[in-house]
Scaffold this motif. Structure first.
Motif, mmCIF file in Angstrom:
data_model
loop_
_atom_site.group_PDB
_atom_site.id
_atom_site.type_symbol
_atom_site.label_atom_id
_atom_site.label_comp_id
_atom_site.label_asym_id
_atom_site.label_seq_id
_atom_site.Cartn_x
_atom_site.Cartn_y
_atom_site.Cartn_z
ATOM 1 N N ILE A 78 -4.149 99.185 -31.688
ATOM 2 C CA ILE A 78 -3.326 98.181 -32.377
ATOM 3 C C ILE A 78 -3.417 98.304 -33.892
ATOM 4 O O ILE A 78 -2.520 97.842 -34.598
ATOM 5 N N GLN A 115 -1.461 90.054 -33.820
ATOM 6 C CA GLN A 115 -0.444 91.045 -33.518
ATOM 7 C C GLN A 115 0.937 90.390 -33.564
ATOM 8 O O GLN A 115 1.046 89.165 -33.581
ATOM 9 N N ASP A 139 -5.382 90.639 -24.602
ATOM 10 C CA ASP A 139 -4.309 90.200 -25.486
ATOM 11 C C ASP A 139 -3.810 88.852 -24.989
ATOM 12 O O ASP A 139 -3.366 88.735 -23.839
ATOM 13 N N ASN A 188 -1.184 95.746 -37.831
ATOM 14 C CA ASN A 188 -1.471 95.607 -36.411
ATOM 15 C C ASN A 188 -0.152 95.651 -35.657
ATOM 16 O O ASN A 188 0.790 94.920 -35.994
ATOM 17 N N GLN A 211 1.375 96.513 -31.504
ATOM 18 C CA GLN A 211 1.095 96.912 -30.140
ATOM 19 C C GLN A 211 1.473 98.374 -29.916
ATOM 20 O O GLN A 211 2.469 98.864 -30.441
#
Length: 283
Positions: A95, A266, A236, A151, A153
């Protein structure tokens, strides 16, 4: 080697030994030979010297366009990307992407898109228990094109790279194509697909198939490393929170005594929570 040795028996013998040096050394040491980094310095110096003579001479800007740009475009190297999966990653392991990674992505045409989607951060804080003990700023000076970190995904990063690759005429992306075997010199890949098996010939192969690499195993190459005896729970969590966009790390946090914890923001209101469980934890 001096030009005086060109065409002599001694010069021919020296050239032959140099030609096979990398392969011979790799065979004796039991490693895979690769292009050493030293030539990059000499090729850069040589090409820059030749370019400068043209650029600052009669050719001017044409020295760059004809001598560098056109050659680069016309010498395009076609490549085939093989992936045993049929999509980008579903979950997200990586990430955090550093400034240098963003600069490389920008050269590939996806840096701005990564930056627009990602969560930008540069401040980090370290806690012991419930008290802050340390903080750091990874990019204290201003004026940089890209931040210290974003950051993002992993599935977004992969998606943007895949879409950029599909836009390149010299890149062919083949999903559900698994490399089952390889033989070097010349390179022959055995590729398995749902429709059957085929052989693929290549000038070069870049193996990016992870720590349990099939290609490295088939070539008898080792992957030396150490096992870090610990276990972590990484999750997450989608939630709305008013925490600042910073990297928070705890030693012995009040909510997870005896271990460590990490918190990262994120995109899409997703938070990465990393809890140390200990080596004895049941996986």
């Amino acid at each position: 080697m001096s030009v005086d040795y060109d065409g002599t028996d001694l010069g021919a013998e020296a050239d032959e030994r140099i030609r096979t040096f990398q392969r011979d050394a790799a065979k004796r040491a039991g490693i895979f030979h690769h292009l050493i980094t030293l030539p990059t310095y000499h090729t850069a110096a040589l090409s820059t010297d030749n370019l400068a003579k043209d650029y600052f001479g009669e050719m001017g800007m044409l020295g760059y366009v004809a001598g560098v740009q056109r050659k680069e475009i016309r010498q395009g190297i076609a490549c085939v990307l093989l992936d045993e999966e049929d999509s980008v990653s579903v979950g997200s392991r990586a990430i955090c992407y550093a400034k240098r990674t963003l600069e490389i992505w920008d050269r590939l045409g996806v840096g701005a898109r990564m930056l627009a989607k990602g969560v930008t951060w540069q401040l980090g804080k370290v806690f012991h228990g419930g008290e802050q003990r340390y903080s750091f700023d990874l990019l204290p000076e201003s004026g940089h094109q890209f931040p210290a970190f974003i950051n993002l995904q992993q599935y977004y990063a992969e998606l943007y790279l895949v879409e950029a690759a599909r836009a390149q005429p010299l890149i062919e992306l083949r999903w559900k194509h698994r490399v089952a075997d390889i033989t070097p010199d010349p390179v022959r890949l055995t590729v398995e697909t749902p429709e059957g098996e085929y052989t693929l010939l290549a000038d070069y192969v870049l193996a990016a198939d992870g720590a349990r690499s099939t290609l490295r195993r088939r070539l008898g190459l080792d992957f030396k490393g150490q096992v870090f005896e610990d276990r972590f729970l990484i999750a997450d969590v989608k939630m709305k929170a008013n925490f600042p966009v910073e990297r928070w790390f705890w030693f012995d946090p009040p909510f997870h005594g005896g271990g460590s914890a990490l918190l990262h923001s994120q995109p899409d209101d997703v938070w990465r929570i990393d809890l140390q469980l200990g080596w004895q934890a049941d996986p």
